[in-house]
Design an enzyme around this catalytic site. Structure first.
Site, PDB file in Angstrom:
ATOM      1  N   GLY A   1       0.813  -1.217   0.000  1.00 39.40           N
ATOM      2  CA  GLY A   1       0.000   0.000   0.000  1.00 39.40           C
ATOM      3  C   GLY A   1       0.835   1.250   0.000  1.00 39.40           C
ATOM      4  O   GLY A   1       1.645   1.460  -0.902  1.00 39.40           O
TER       5      GLY A   1
ATOM      6  N   GLU B   1      -7.271   6.644  10.416  1.00 41.31           N
ATOM      7  CA  GLU B   1      -7.645   5.894   9.220  1.00 41.31           C
ATOM      8  C   GLU B   1      -9.071   6.168   8.761  1.00 41.31           C
ATOM      9  O   GLU B   1      -9.351   6.246   7.572  1.00 41.31           O
ATOM     10  CB  GLU B   1      -7.408   4.400   9.431  1.00 41.31           C
ATOM     11  CG  GLU B   1      -5.943   4.052   9.668  1.00 41.31           C
ATOM     12  CD  GLU B   1      -5.010   4.580   8.592  1.00 41.31           C
ATOM     13  OE1 GLU B   1      -5.472   4.962   7.507  1.00 41.31           O
ATOM     14  OE2 GLU B   1      -3.797   4.628   8.849  1.00 41.31           O
TER      15      GLU B   1
ATOM     16  N   HIS C   1      -3.488  12.316   5.760  1.00 42.84           N
ATOM     17  CA  HIS C   1      -2.757  11.949   6.980  1.00 42.84           C
ATOM     18  C   HIS C   1      -1.682  12.968   7.355  1.00 42.84           C
ATOM     19  O   HIS C   1      -1.243  13.001   8.501  1.00 42.84           O
ATOM     20  CB  HIS C   1      -2.039  10.616   6.776  1.00 42.84           C
ATOM     21  CG  HIS C   1      -2.893   9.406   6.978  1.00 42.84           C
ATOM     22  ND1 HIS C   1      -3.731   9.238   8.056  1.00 42.84           N
ATOM     23  CD2 HIS C   1      -3.009   8.268   6.251  1.00 42.84           C
ATOM     24  CE1 HIS C   1      -4.317   8.051   7.977  1.00 42.84           C
ATOM     25  NE2 HIS C   1      -3.906   7.449   6.882  1.00 42.84           N
TER      26      HIS C   1
ATOM     27  N   HIS D   1      -5.705   9.941   0.253  1.00 44.06           N
ATOM     28  CA  HIS D   1      -5.748   9.330   1.591  1.00 44.06           C
ATOM     29  C   HIS D   1      -4.462   9.649   2.361  1.00 44.06           C
ATOM     30  O   HIS D   1      -4.499  10.168   3.476  1.00 44.06           O
ATOM     31  CB  HIS D   1      -5.926   7.813   1.440  1.00 44.06           C
ATOM     32  CG  HIS D   1      -5.911   7.064   2.730  1.00 44.06           C
ATOM     33  ND1 HIS D   1      -7.054   6.575   3.307  1.00 44.06           N
ATOM     34  CD2 HIS D   1      -4.899   6.730   3.561  1.00 44.06           C
ATOM     35  CE1 HIS D   1      -6.743   5.972   4.448  1.00 44.06           C
ATOM     36  NE2 HIS D   1      -5.437   6.045   4.620  1.00 44.06           N
ATOM     37  N   GLU D   2      -3.336   9.352   1.737  1.00 43.06           N
ATOM     38  CA  GLU D   2      -2.059   9.549   2.444  1.00 43.06           C
ATOM     39  C   GLU D   2      -1.820  11.023   2.735  1.00 43.06           C
ATOM     40  O   GLU D   2      -1.302  11.375   3.793  1.00 43.06           O
ATOM     41  CB  GLU D   2      -0.896   8.969   1.626  1.00 43.06           C
ATOM     42  CG  GLU D   2      -1.000   7.477   1.326  1.00 43.06           C
ATOM     43  CD  GLU D   2      -1.237   6.620   2.562  1.00 43.06           C
ATOM     44  OE1 GLU D   2      -0.709   6.975   3.639  1.00 43.06           O
ATOM     45  OE2 GLU D   2      -1.957   5.605   2.463  1.00 43.06           O
TER      46      GLU D   2
HETATM   47 ZN   LIG Z   1      -4.179   5.499   6.171  1.00 43.00          ZN
END
Ligand SMILES: [Zn+2]
Length: 895
Positions: free
Chosen positions: A295, A354, A335, A331-332
């Site tokens: 991932g 998450e 974060h 997504h990343e």
């Molecule tokens: Zn994540």
């Protein structure tokens, strides 16, 4: 987000939070405090700054290291306890070598205890440690990746530390609450590009073939966000509002990072605005590693991606692959704020990271690419979370986490997708503006710090002026899926709808495998925001908050009234006969989201034993061939799942024939070539139909796939990128020795990661037992990237339909495989692999397979797998005969 929104955020009223936290449903959890946050390390000493010097040896795979750590002693002590695993420590001293320490390593707790002869007074001290660590073959700590190029095999280094593997590179306080700054210096070969969290400040040669690279110190951050990668790499950069954004790839591939780079620049701007705090580092690298974990990992300033998840090459990737690149990137990057800037205090709150990032990735996709309809098309994520959450082995998304192996086990569908769905439901309930304001308050209040979930609810309540904690806590602090039982009744010309809450449960029947202690799970109650109304309302209804049961006005008598409008809620709905009749007649009037929600709930009720399988089959007969891809994805997913369940069963041929008959007209509408292969639903549906029909034994499709593959071998351009995965897969499942060898030869020849994976996985799908044995033998060699070994074995079981053969192989070669695959092979892989089975004998084997039961996290994952097996076994006995009878009756008694 608009500038008007930012102004609103500035004028927040903070007093509202007091009102709500005094009234009603107070969460059990309190806001973050360093001293009470869970964790294993004593809190008497905290690290402030690490200066780390590493000299990795690419041949011997050792790392020589020295670190100087500025620490703050809070209470006088002679002992320091910090984390280290697979590291040897030497020369430990404190305060300019005035005191040398005694060193005691504990492999079980992954700690090093340093005992000094004299008491360390409260206040600042400087600790110096010499150490030796390892470069791993598996993606934990610092690892190496060997990859093919036109100039032979090359080796690069990369790191992956979440949740708790910084301790494999250097001794450290490796828990998220111990935030510190990190300054790294590394010695690498002269021709390497080194990438860290921060920009390079200095490079100097130290030998004819090596150089020392120093990086600027990071801001205060958790140790799991540290990153280092190096190799024969190249970088493509762009400037975004004072930040240098780079894509880092192995030599020759940087142009394939163009799509990610362009989107990273856009996302940085979007997130700077949404979060109200600017990305604080001077640079952000997106690092493509042709191997490593499958991932991506949000290291601050240096996100590491599995290469095929980040790069987009129009010459080999389908246009639709951009969706996946964007999703993981969004997504990343979310974060970088949610996780990196503000970090959960302990792993019991990992869902904060998450769930939020999973929600934000879709929000960003809906913003930049509304045509992708990501909420609708990615609905299967929520379905998966609800399926897992309906079980005995579910867990609250906030749950106690004992240690690192258990932290690993929390990175599951519930943490990600229930968290995502809950946040979506809350945003819908609070309103987009109020919700965004709450997030901004939260970021501003906790930047560079740690939080608990309670801190987030407090910020949202304060911004929205609506109670949040009670609703949210009912979803985060207890497991389970609400079931809303709805029924309409006429009252003269008008009708009323009753709404009642229950718990939606999928447990195996007591007679089936591992289900002997099955009983109905404990009752739960939730505060559920529910959007309910007639199908053709012009205005979306304000969600109502259901606690217990309720009765509401529901339009005119006989009118179809739907619960969970737009499928925003995290719950199942079961309609009474009146409601069901009205809705079933009105399928065509529903929006695709509502229709999908209705159909998916219908299937879930079958799984739960609350409805007969025939009810679902009758419903999908009404779905029109031109309905939305998301609807057909649900149908394809269910039919292919049933087909796998029917493996080795007499009902399979009739089931396959029925499924083919149901799906083939859709495919015939789309055709093999259709209108090109763009980034659209038709292209995606065509590809999944080809794969599904071939898997279901459609001889025409299989023959045409073989024909097109032969054409591709002569002229690659003849097969559109969008069809390559499906066509190659079908060639794989039916492969004879010659075509199998062709697939392997193609895998060995290409240097393009996604092509290598495509060919290896296709070869692993061969249903011929001799070929399956050949594939399994390959996993013991150095040929396959270690990342895909587990996936290849899994594929032999699933697509190759040789689970028994693969399992015997794994048992016979467990030690050799585990040595290369690392600690997660024994637990995560084994547990997941065993869900290929649906019989008691294999459940018993898993329950007694020692490596799968060796750690806390392993036992958690094994228990979940056992329940998956038991549920499948139960459904097999319950549903397959009923479906078979229904199909035969429908065919007028013919099989
Ligand atoms: Zn994540």
């Amino acid at each position: 987000m608009s500038p008007a929104l930012r102004n609103l955020a500035a004028g927040m009223v903070a007093t509202i939070v007091l009102v709500f936290s005094l009234s009603g449903h107070a969460a059990a959890e309190s806001t973050y405090s360093f001293d009470t946050t869970p964790g294993k390390l004593p809190k008497a000493v905290i690290p402030v700054h690490y200066a780390i010097e590493l000299t990795p040896d690419l041949k011997s795979l050792g790392i020589a290291g020295v670190e100087v750590v500025d620490i703050e002693v809070r209470e006088p002590t002679t002992r320091l306890v910090l984390n280290a695993v697979d590291i040897t420590l030497s020369a430990v001293s404190i305060d300019d070598e005035a005191q040398a320490a005694e060193i005691a390593l504990d492999a079980a707790t992954e700690t090093a205890t340093l005992t000094f002869p004299k008491m360390l007074a409260a206040g600042p001290h400087r600790l110096r440690i010499g150490f030796a660590a390892r470069i791993n073959a598996f993606a934990r700590g610092l690892f190496f990746v060997d990859y093919p190029t036109d100039n032979g095999m090359k080796r690069m280094l990369a790191s992956h530390l979440e949740p708790a593997d910084a301790r494999r590179i250097f001794p450290c306080w490796d828990e998220p609450a111990f935030k510190a700054t990190f300054a790294l210096t590394v010695t690498v070969p002269r021709n390497f590009l080194g990438v860290g969290n921060m920009p390079v400040t200095r490079e100097e040669p130290v030998a004819p073939d090596s150089k020392r690279v120093a990086f600027a110190p990071t801001p205060k951050m958790s140790s799991y966000l540290f990153v280092f990668a190096a190799g024969e790499l190249e970088r493509l950069t762009a400037e975004a509002d004072g930040v240098t954004v780079g894509v880092v790839t192995t030599a020759g591939k940087r142009e394939q990072g163009r799509f990610a780079l362009d989107n990273a620049v856009k996302l940085l701007d979007y997130y700077n605005d949404y979060f109200g705090v600017k990305y604080p580092l001077p640079k952000l690298d997106l690092i493509a590693v042709p191997g490593g974990h499958g991932g991506a990992m949000e290291n601050w300033g240096g996100i590491i991606f599995f290469e095929s998840r980040l790069l987009f090459d129009p010459s080999t990737n389908a246009d639709t692959a951009r969706r996946g690149v964007f999703s993981i990137l969004a997504h990343e990057m979310a974060h970088l704020w949610f996780g990196d800037l503000v970090t959960m205090g302990w792993w019991d709150n990992i869902w904060l990271n998450e769930g939020f990032a999973s929600w934000m990735q879709v929000k960003a996709a809906e913003h930049f690419y509304p045509q992708w309809q990501t909420w609708l098309n990615d609905n299967s994520q929520k379905q998966l979370a609800m399926a897992l959450d309906a079980r005995r082995t579910s867990h609250p998304i906030q749950q106690p986490v004992a240690d690192q192996s258990e932290a690993m086990a929390t990175f599951d569908g519930i943490t990600y997708s229930k968290g995502q769905a809950l946040i979506r439901m809350l945003e819908n309930y609070l309103g987009e503006t109020a919700f965004a304001n709450g997030i901004r308050n939260y970021m501003a209040a906790h930047a560079y710090g740690n939080t608990t979930t309670a801190d987030l609810w407090q910020s949202l309540e304060s911004a929205a002026g609506k109670p949040v904690t009670g609703i949210a806590a009912s979803f985060t602090e207890q497991d389970g899926v609400p079931l809303i039982v709805a029924e309409t009744n006429c009252d003269g010309d008008t009708q009323r709808m009753t709404l009642r809450q229950d718990r939606f449960v999928i447990v195996p029947a007591p007679s089936s495998a591992a289900g002997s202690q099955a009983a109905v799970l404990p009752a739960r109650s939730w505060q559920v925001p529910i959007s309910v109304g007639p199908l053709r309302a012009t205005q979306p209804a304000e969600p109502i908050l259901l606690q217990g049961s309720s009765e509401i006005a529901a339009g005119s008598c006989g009118e179809a009234v739907k619960v969970n409008l737009d499928d925003v809620g995290y719950f199942r709905t079961e309609y009474g006969p009146n409601s069901l009749k009205a809705l079933a007649k009105s399928l065509a009037l529903m929006t695709p989201s509502d229709r999908l929600n209705f159909v998916a709930d219908s299937w879930a009720l079958v799984q739960a034993g609350r409805a007969e399988p025939q009810s679902y089959l009758a419903l999908i007969e009404q779905i029109s061939a031109d309905d939305h891809r998301a609807l057909w994805d649900q149908v394809i997913g269910t039919l292919t799942w049933l087909d796998r369940l029917a493996r080795d069963h007499g009902e399979r041929p009739a089931l396959q024939a029925y499924a083919r008959a149901r799906l083939r007209p859709l495919f015939d509408r789309l055709g093999w070539d259709g209108s090109g292969s763009g980034d659209d639903n038709a292209t995606l549906l065509r590809s999944s139909l080809i794969r599904a029909l071939g898997d279901l034994g459609d001889e025409d499709i299989l023959a045409e796939a073989r024909r097109r593959f032969a054409g591709f071998l002569k002229n690659p351009q003849s097969l559109p990128n969008a069809l390559r995965d499906s066509v190659t897969h079908l060639v794989g499942i039916g492969a004879d020795r010659a075509s199998y060898d062709t697939l392997l030869a193609l895998a060995r020849k290409t240097t393009v990661t996604n092509e290598r994976l495509r060919y290896y996985y296709a070869a692993a799908s061969a249903r011929d037992a001799t070929l399956a044995r050949t594939t399994l033998a390959l996993t013991l060699t150095d040929e396959l990237p270690s990342t895909i070994v587990g996936g290849v074995i899994y594929t032999v079981g699933l697509s190759g339909e040789q689970p028994e053969l693969a399992w015997e192989f794994v048992k016979a070669n467990f030690d050799a495989l585990a040595a290369k695959q690392g600690p997660s092979f024994g637990d995560a892989f084994i547990a997941s692999f065993m869900t290929n089975f649906s019989d008691e004998a294999h459940a018993v084997e898993l329950a007694h397979f020692a490596p799968a039961q060796a750690s806390t996290g392993g036992r958690v994952m094994a228990a979940r797998a056992l329940e998956t097996i038991a549920i499948a076994a139960d459904l097999k006995t319950r549903a397959l005969p009923a479906i078979d009878a229904w199909i035969k009756a429908r065919n007028g008694g013919r099989p």
